[in-house]
Design a protein around this motif. Structure first.
Motif, PDB file in Angstrom:
ATOM      1  N   ILE A  27     -49.861  81.759 -12.604  1.00 46.76           N
ATOM      2  CA  ILE A  27     -48.439  81.423 -12.654  1.00 46.76           C
ATOM      3  C   ILE A  27     -47.802  81.883 -13.958  1.00 46.76           C
ATOM      4  O   ILE A  27     -46.727  82.505 -13.961  1.00 46.76           O
ATOM      5  CB  ILE A  27     -48.235  79.900 -12.481  1.00 46.76           C
ATOM      6  N   GLY A  28     -48.442  81.589 -15.077  1.00 47.19           N
ATOM      7  CA  GLY A  28     -47.851  81.892 -16.381  1.00 47.19           C
ATOM      8  C   GLY A  28     -47.431  83.342 -16.547  1.00 47.19           C
ATOM      9  O   GLY A  28     -46.270  83.624 -16.878  1.00 47.19           O
ATOM     10  N   PRO A  29     -48.331  84.305 -16.339  1.00 45.72           N
ATOM     11  CA  PRO A  29     -47.953  85.709 -16.525  1.00 45.72           C
ATOM     12  C   PRO A  29     -46.866  86.180 -15.571  1.00 45.72           C
ATOM     13  O   PRO A  29     -46.192  87.172 -15.845  1.00 45.72           O
ATOM     14  CB  PRO A  29     -49.269  86.464 -16.257  1.00 45.72           C
ATOM     15  N   VAL A  30     -46.683  85.478 -14.434  1.00 41.23           N
ATOM     16  CA  VAL A  30     -45.653  85.876 -13.474  1.00 41.23           C
ATOM     17  C   VAL A  30     -44.295  85.306 -13.852  1.00 41.23           C
ATOM     18  O   VAL A  30     -43.282  86.011 -13.875  1.00 41.23           O
ATOM     19  CB  VAL A  30     -46.049  85.433 -12.049  1.00 41.23           C
ATOM     20  N   ILE A  31     -44.245  84.003 -14.180  1.00 40.23           N
ATOM     21  CA  ILE A  31     -42.953  83.363 -14.411  1.00 40.23           C
ATOM     22  C   ILE A  31     -42.375  83.685 -15.789  1.00 40.23           C
ATOM     23  O   ILE A  31     -41.153  83.754 -15.968  1.00 40.23           O
ATOM     24  CB  ILE A  31     -43.046  81.835 -14.206  1.00 40.23           C
ATOM     25  N   GLN A  32     -43.224  83.894 -16.769  1.00 42.32           N
ATOM     26  CA  GLN A  32     -42.726  84.070 -18.138  1.00 42.32           C
ATOM     27  C   GLN A  32     -41.778  85.261 -18.292  1.00 42.32           C
ATOM     28  O   GLN A  32     -40.731  85.130 -18.941  1.00 42.32           O
ATOM     29  CB  GLN A  32     -43.902  84.169 -19.110  1.00 42.32           C
ATOM     30  N   PRO A  33     -42.065  86.426 -17.723  1.00 45.58           N
ATOM     31  CA  PRO A  33     -41.116  87.538 -17.872  1.00 45.58           C
ATOM     32  C   PRO A  33     -39.884  87.412 -16.986  1.00 45.58           C
ATOM     33  O   PRO A  33     -38.898  88.119 -17.190  1.00 45.58           O
ATOM     34  CB  PRO A  33     -41.937  88.768 -17.505  1.00 45.58           C
ATOM     35  N   LEU A  34     -39.916  86.523 -15.983  1.00 46.60           N
ATOM     36  CA  LEU A  34     -38.773  86.414 -15.073  1.00 46.60           C
ATOM     37  C   LEU A  34     -37.543  85.850 -15.775  1.00 46.60           C
ATOM     38  O   LEU A  34     -36.416  86.300 -15.515  1.00 46.60           O
ATOM     39  CB  LEU A  34     -39.134  85.539 -13.868  1.00 46.60           C
ATOM     40  N   TYR A  35     -37.734  84.875 -16.648  1.00 48.02           N
ATOM     41  CA  TYR A  35     -36.574  84.237 -17.260  1.00 48.02           C
ATOM     42  C   TYR A  35     -35.809  85.163 -18.208  1.00 48.02           C
ATOM     43  O   TYR A  35     -34.577  85.238 -18.129  1.00 48.02           O
ATOM     44  CB  TYR A  35     -36.979  82.934 -17.936  1.00 48.02           C
ATOM     45  N   PRO A  36     -36.470  85.907 -19.104  1.00 49.63           N
ATOM     46  CA  PRO A  36     -35.702  86.862 -19.917  1.00 49.63           C
ATOM     47  C   PRO A  36     -34.966  87.892 -19.070  1.00 49.63           C
ATOM     48  O   PRO A  36     -33.829  88.258 -19.383  1.00 49.63           O
ATOM     49  CB  PRO A  36     -36.771  87.515 -20.804  1.00 49.63           C
ATOM     50  N   GLU A  37     -35.614  88.339 -17.992  1.00 51.34           N
ATOM     51  CA  GLU A  37     -34.970  89.315 -17.108  1.00 51.34           C
ATOM     52  C   GLU A  37     -33.763  88.693 -16.414  1.00 51.34           C
ATOM     53  O   GLU A  37     -32.703  89.326 -16.283  1.00 51.34           O
ATOM     54  CB  GLU A  37     -35.976  89.818 -16.075  1.00 51.34           C
ATOM     55  N   LEU A  38     -33.891  87.451 -15.966  1.00 51.30           N
ATOM     56  CA  LEU A  38     -32.781  86.767 -15.314  1.00 51.30           C
ATOM     57  C   LEU A  38     -31.615  86.584 -16.286  1.00 51.30           C
ATOM     58  O   LEU A  38     -30.450  86.800 -15.924  1.00 51.30           O
ATOM     59  CB  LEU A  38     -33.237  85.412 -14.771  1.00 51.30           C
ATOM     60  N   MET A  39     -31.916  86.178 -17.523  1.00 56.16           N
ATOM     61  CA  MET A  39     -30.849  85.996 -18.519  1.00 56.16           C
ATOM     62  C   MET A  39     -30.096  87.301 -18.763  1.00 56.16           C
ATOM     63  O   MET A  39     -28.860  87.317 -18.880  1.00 56.16           O
ATOM     64  CB  MET A  39     -31.450  85.499 -19.842  1.00 56.16           C
ATOM     65  N   GLU A  40     -30.837  88.390 -18.823  1.00 56.27           N
ATOM     66  CA  GLU A  40     -30.203  89.691 -19.053  1.00 56.27           C
ATOM     67  C   GLU A  40     -29.295  90.061 -17.883  1.00 56.27           C
ATOM     68  O   GLU A  40     -28.172  90.540 -18.085  1.00 56.27           O
ATOM     69  CB  GLU A  40     -31.285  90.756 -19.252  1.00 56.27           C
ATOM     70  N   ARG A  41     -29.746  89.826 -16.663  1.00 58.52           N
ATOM     71  CA  ARG A  41     -28.945  90.181 -15.487  1.00 58.52           C
ATOM     72  C   ARG A  41     -27.697  89.297 -15.386  1.00 58.52           C
ATOM     73  O   ARG A  41     -26.618  89.769 -15.022  1.00 58.52           O
ATOM     74  CB  ARG A  41     -29.789  90.063 -14.219  1.00 58.52           C
ATOM     75  N   LEU A  42     -27.842  88.020 -15.685  1.00 58.00           N
ATOM     76  CA  LEU A  42     -26.680  87.133 -15.659  1.00 58.00           C
ATOM     77  C   LEU A  42     -25.658  87.555 -16.711  1.00 58.00           C
ATOM     78  O   LEU A  42     -24.445  87.521 -16.476  1.00 58.00           O
ATOM     79  CB  LEU A  42     -27.120  85.686 -15.907  1.00 58.00           C
ATOM     80  N   GLY A  43     -26.160  87.958 -17.872  1.00 57.72           N
ATOM     81  CA  GLY A  43     -25.252  88.410 -18.919  1.00 57.72           C
ATOM     82  C   GLY A  43     -24.482  89.646 -18.508  1.00 57.72           C
ATOM     83  O   GLY A  43     -23.266  89.742 -18.754  1.00 57.72           O
ATOM     84  N   ARG A  44     -25.172  90.601 -17.881  1.00 59.12           N
ATOM     85  CA  ARG A  44     -24.490  91.812 -17.428  1.00 59.12           C
ATOM     86  C   ARG A  44     -23.442  91.495 -16.374  1.00 59.12           C
ATOM     87  O   ARG A  44     -22.385  92.132 -16.316  1.00 59.12           O
ATOM     88  CB  ARG A  44     -25.506  92.815 -16.866  1.00 59.12           C
ATOM     89  N   ALA A  45     -23.733  90.491 -15.532  1.00 56.71           N
ATOM     90  CA  ALA A  45     -22.805  90.130 -14.458  1.00 56.71           C
ATOM     91  C   ALA A  45     -21.699  89.199 -14.943  1.00 56.71           C
ATOM     92  O   ALA A  45     -20.768  88.907 -14.186  1.00 56.71           O
ATOM     93  CB  ALA A  45     -23.568  89.480 -13.313  1.00 56.71           C
ATOM     94  N   GLY A  46     -21.801  88.725 -16.172  1.00 54.14           N
ATOM     95  CA  GLY A  46     -20.799  87.805 -16.691  1.00 54.14           C
ATOM     96  C   GLY A  46     -20.848  86.444 -16.029  1.00 54.14           C
ATOM     97  O   GLY A  46     -19.826  85.746 -15.947  1.00 54.14           O
ATOM     98  N   VAL A  47     -22.022  86.032 -15.565  1.00 56.54           N
ATOM     99  CA  VAL A  47     -22.178  84.737 -14.889  1.00 56.54           C
ATOM    100  C   VAL A  47     -22.662  83.705 -15.896  1.00 56.54           C
ATOM    101  O   VAL A  47     -23.756  83.850 -16.458  1.00 56.54           O
ATOM    102  CB  VAL A  47     -23.163  84.845 -13.710  1.00 56.54           C
ATOM    103  N   PRO A  48     -21.880  82.645 -16.140  1.00 54.01           N
ATOM    104  CA  PRO A  48     -22.305  81.616 -17.114  1.00 54.01           C
ATOM    105  C   PRO A  48     -23.349  80.675 -16.515  1.00 54.01           C
ATOM    106  O   PRO A  48     -23.365  80.420 -15.308  1.00 54.01           O
ATOM    107  CB  PRO A  48     -21.007  80.873 -17.418  1.00 54.01           C
ATOM    108  N   ILE A  49     -24.200  80.180 -17.374  1.00 54.16           N
ATOM    109  CA  ILE A  49     -25.192  79.176 -16.981  1.00 54.16           C
ATOM    110  C   ILE A  49     -24.538  77.815 -17.146  1.00 54.16           C
ATOM    111  O   ILE A  49     -23.985  77.495 -18.197  1.00 54.16           O
ATOM    112  CB  ILE A  49     -26.450  79.294 -17.846  1.00 54.16           C
TER     113      ILE A  49
END
Length: 273
Positions: A146-168
């Motif tokens: 689980i760890g090696p799979v989920i850990q890179p997902l969050y930085p990637e998600l943050m980057e995509r949300l930032g590009r889309a201008g979607v606030p958390i």
């Protein structure tokens, strides 16, 4: 020329190894005194010695080293082989460090058995929530997968949300689903207040409400979550309840500052008989 002792010091190997390399035909001395049998080497032979040691450290047998040396690899070819091996060794070190952390976490869980009061478990309804998320597949639900799979997902998600201008708008929420066989679908999500769109390179979904969930707050990194899971499992069993599916992980304070201060709420849907 250099005596075998001086050459060993220059090449940073033992005299014993130089004698062995001579015996197996990998590095002969440049000259041998016929009366005393003393071996002598030249500075030019350091080049072959360096290649020999480097190839041996790559994991090649001495017979394989001989073949490679006789092919007279260029500096560029040898550098490429060593760079590849260096990358492999670094990956192995990371894997070993991860395995060590998991062992230490299991030991801490064993030490804390019975120390966490089951009174910390709170039963409550969990409202539906909208999340933006990325999904990947782990080989199993084990932390090593689980760890090696989920850990890179969050930085990637943050980057995509930032590009889309979607606030958390809230917390990170990780959810899991069974996949094929032992595989687990890993969903790394964060709370948002937007609708899904074909223009987004992430998924927007509504996590359904849970009528009743056994919830418990875990403090510290998720590497140490085993004792918390054990406590909530003990509580669920004592109440004669059933767990339905995987736990949701709500990251109330995670990833910043001292890991000892990280806070995650585990939400396990329960079913009454």
């Amino acid at each position: 020329m250099f005596t075998i002792g001086d050459f060993a010091r220059l090449g940073r190997v033992s005299v014993r190894m130089l004698r062995h390399y001579d015996a197996v035909g990998l590095l002969y001395p440049a000259a041998v005194d016929p009366s005393s049998g003393y071996r002598f080497y030249t500075a030019a032979q350091l080049s072959r010695l360096n290649r020999l040691v480097a190839l041996k450290d790559l994991g090649l047998t001495l017979d394989q080293v001989r073949i490679v040396l006789d092919e007279k690899l260029s500096v560029e070819q040898l550098h490429g082989m060593l760079s590849l091996r260096r990358a492999e060794l670094r990956q192995q070190i990371l894997a070993d460090e991860s395995r060590l952390r998991r062992v230490e976490a299991r030991l801490r869980a064993i030490e804390r058995e019975g120390a966490m009061p089951v009174d910390d478990v709170v039963v409550k309804p969990v409202p539906a929530v909208r999340v933006a998320r990325l999904t990947a597949t782990a080989a199993s639900y084990g932390p090593e997968d689980i760890g090696p799979v989920i850990q890179p997902l969050y930085p990637e998600l943050m980057e995509r949300l930032g590009r889309a201008g979607v606030p958390i708008t809230g917390y990170g929420i990780a959810t899991y689903e069974p996949g094929a066989g032992e595989e687990v679908l890993v969903h790394a999500g964060v709370t948002v207040a937007v609708s899904g769109s074909d223009q987004h390179d992430f998924e927007v979904v509504d996590l359904p409400a849970l009528a009743e969930a056994a919830t418990v707050v875990h403090r510290g990194p998720m590497d140490d979550v085993d004792a918390t899971y054990q406590a909530v499992a003990t509580w669920i069993e004592a109440q004669g309840l059933k767990q339905n599916g995987f736990a949701r992980e709500v990251y109330l304070n995670y990833g910043d500052g001292d890991p000892a201060d990280w806070v995650t709420e585990l939400q396990l849907e329960i079913v009454r008989p």
